[in-house]
Each structure stands twice: as C-alpha cells, then as structure tokens.
Design a protein around this motif. Structure first.
Motif, PDB file in Angstrom:
ATOM      1  N   ALA A  93       0.828  -1.206   0.000  1.00  0.00           N
ATOM      2  CA  ALA A  93       0.000   0.000   0.000  1.00  0.00           C
ATOM      3  C   ALA A  93       0.864   1.259   0.000  1.00  0.00           C
ATOM      4  O   ALA A  93       0.592   2.211  -0.743  1.00  0.00           O
ATOM      5  N   ALA A  94       1.920   1.268   0.818  1.00  0.00           N
ATOM      6  CA  ALA A  94       2.803   2.442   0.885  1.00  0.00           C
ATOM      7  C   ALA A  94       3.564   2.643  -0.414  1.00  0.00           C
ATOM      8  O   ALA A  94       3.776   3.781  -0.844  1.00  0.00           O
ATOM      9  N   GLU A  96       2.545   1.872  -3.424  1.00  0.00           N
ATOM     10  CA  GLU A  96       1.613   2.393  -4.425  1.00  0.00           C
ATOM     11  C   GLU A  96       1.256   3.854  -4.157  1.00  0.00           C
ATOM     12  O   GLU A  96       1.215   4.675  -5.081  1.00  0.00           O
ATOM     13  N   GLU A  97       1.042   4.194  -2.889  1.00  0.00           N
ATOM     14  CA  GLU A  97       0.529   5.528  -2.550  1.00  0.00           C
ATOM     15  C   GLU A  97       1.639   6.569  -2.365  1.00  0.00           C
ATOM     16  O   GLU A  97       1.444   7.752  -2.685  1.00  0.00           O
ATOM     17  N   LYS A  98       2.805   6.145  -1.837  1.00  0.00           N
ATOM     18  CA  LYS A  98       3.813   7.127  -1.428  1.00  0.00           C
ATOM     19  C   LYS A  98       5.124   7.033  -2.207  1.00  0.00           C
ATOM     20  O   LYS A  98       5.758   8.055  -2.472  1.00  0.00           O
ATOM     21  N   LYS A 100       5.772   5.117  -5.282  1.00  0.00           N
ATOM     22  CA  LYS A 100       5.645   5.102  -6.748  1.00  0.00           C
ATOM     23  C   LYS A 100       5.556   6.502  -7.353  1.00  0.00           C
ATOM     24  O   LYS A 100       6.240   6.782  -8.354  1.00  0.00           O
ATOM     25  N   PRO A 101       4.745   7.432  -6.793  1.00  0.00           N
ATOM     26  CA  PRO A 101       4.712   8.780  -7.376  1.00  0.00           C
ATOM     27  C   PRO A 101       6.072   9.486  -7.352  1.00  0.00           C
ATOM     28  O   PRO A 101       6.422  10.185  -8.306  1.00  0.00           O
ATOM     29  N   THR A 185       8.393  10.239   3.563  1.00  0.00           N
ATOM     30  CA  THR A 185       7.340   9.411   2.969  1.00  0.00           C
ATOM     31  C   THR A 185       6.543   8.609   3.988  1.00  0.00           C
ATOM     32  O   THR A 185       5.311   8.550   3.917  1.00  0.00           O
TER      33      THR A 185
END
Length: 236
Positions: A93-94, A96-98, A100-101, A185
């Motif tokens: 989850a981290a 994907e949300e934090k 990857k961007p 992050t």
C-alpha cells in the motif's frame, strides 16, 4: 509489486556471514558499525568476525561450527506470520501511494518483484539484481519495526544504481539520503549517527519531491570540492 518471503539454507547463510566479514573489515568498521547485528548471536561467530584476515583452515573451522551447531531454519521463520499477513500488505500500500509517485518523478522504475530473504543476525540489508533482495536478519530480531526497516531497504534498492553509484555517494551520505526520504514518505525516525550530515542542505523535502538526482549531483560536486580543500589544509 510482487513481494515474496523466502528463507536461506545453511550454506547461503554462511556465505552471507563471510561476505559481511569482508565488508565489515574493509568498509563498515570505519563508519562506526559493529558486526553484532549482521551475524548470529554466538560467541564462536563473534570470534570469527574479530579475525581480520582468517586463514582458509580457520574459515573452514568456523563454517563447520555454523553449519553443524548453529543453523536451524526454524530460527529464520519466527516472524513469518506478521511479515506475510501484516507487513507485506502494508508495504504494498505504501509503495503504491507514497513511493511510486516519487519514483516516477525521479525518472526511475520500481522493480516488478522483490524477495525478502531471511538469514541470521539482526536488521536488514539490500542487494540489487534482476530480482532485488531485502535480506532480513531474522533470528535475533524482536519483530518490532519490520515495516519501516523493509521500506528503508527498499528505498536503498531503488536509488542505489541510478543515483548512489552514478554519483559515487559515500556510505554516510547514502544513509542520510535514504533516512530523509523515509522520514518524508513514511515518517520513519532518522538514525542519530548521521543526523548532522553534509547532505542536509541538499536533500530537502522539495528536492525529494521534485529532483532527487539533481540534488545529489549538486551535493557531490560541492562535497568533492569541500573534501579537496579540507585535505589540502591538512597537508600544509
């Protein structure tokens, strides 16, 4: 990203200890690291780690001790349930949300697969490759903080080849860069030993969000000039 949990066999675990012995005496010792966290908590292995240049018979002697008297795969499986059921889903989850961007802004790529491989000792390490590895030294670990530790090692893996190696960043600055990224992050506390770092002026929240490579490039240009001046002053 697919994350797999694996366990090392006895020979592989011993090879990790031997490699850590070399790395400790050639690199890590100068930065204040101890070997305790990287090897089994056994006085015989500590004896081996103290010998700077062991002979082949000595290496074989301690290898036999480890293989026959110390290695037990059950020691490496202590934290399987929380890693599988809690830590890995939280990591995914981290990521994907934090993570990857940021990675996309840096112009880098996430690996498609990551192996968490359990060995002896305490703490974590990272090894880039076709399938990058986080080496979890599971046998003496309390089980606390596994998520933040694994995320720290994952950030190492992501930036090691395209940024750290490209700009020849030394160990202490590398650790500070990863600490600052993880603090921004996931809120992971930074390590005290590298808190007062040359990197602080360069690896800012803005740099992390926008141009990590550019910040590291500038940092290393200034660091190289600074160390050259410092060395010239010492030689006078």
């Amino acid at each position: 990203m697919q994350i797999n949990l694996k366990h090392m066999g006895p020979e592989s675990c011993w090879n990790v200890i031997v490699n850590m012995h070399t790395d400790y005496h050639t690199n890590l010792k100068q930065f204040g690291y101890t070997y305790n966290q990287f090897v089994p908590n056994d006085k015989r292995i500590h004896e081996f780690m103290e010998i700077e240049k062991p002979t082949p018979p000595q290496v074989k002697q301690y290898r036999d001790v480890f293989i026959n008297d110390i290695y037990n795969e059950n020691n490496l499986k202590k934290h399987d349930d929380p890693i599988t059921n809690i830590v890995i889903p939280k990591m995914q989850a981290a990521i994907e949300e934090k993570i990857k961007p940021l990675v996309e802004k840096w112009g880098l790529k996430l690996p498609q697969q990551l192996d968490i491989v359990c060995a002896y000792g305490r703490g974590g390490s990272y090894f880039p490759g076709t399938t990058p590895i986080i080496l979890f030294r599971a046998s003496d670990h309390s089980g606390i903080g596994l998520y933040s530790m694994f995320m720290h090692e994952l950030v190492h893996l992501i930036i090691e080849e395209p940024i750290i190696q490209k700009y020849n960043v030394p160990q202490d600055l590398k650790e500070r860069i990863v600490d600052l990224i993880c603090f921004e992050t996931i809120g992971r506390p930074v390590q005290e030993w590298c808190k007062n770092s040359f990197a602080n002026a360069y690896i800012t929240p803005t740099a992390i969000k926008n141009d990590l490579a550019g910040a590291v490039k500038k940092m290393m240009a200034d660091y190289t000039a600074y160390t050259a001046i410092k060395q010239n002053n010492l030689n006078r």
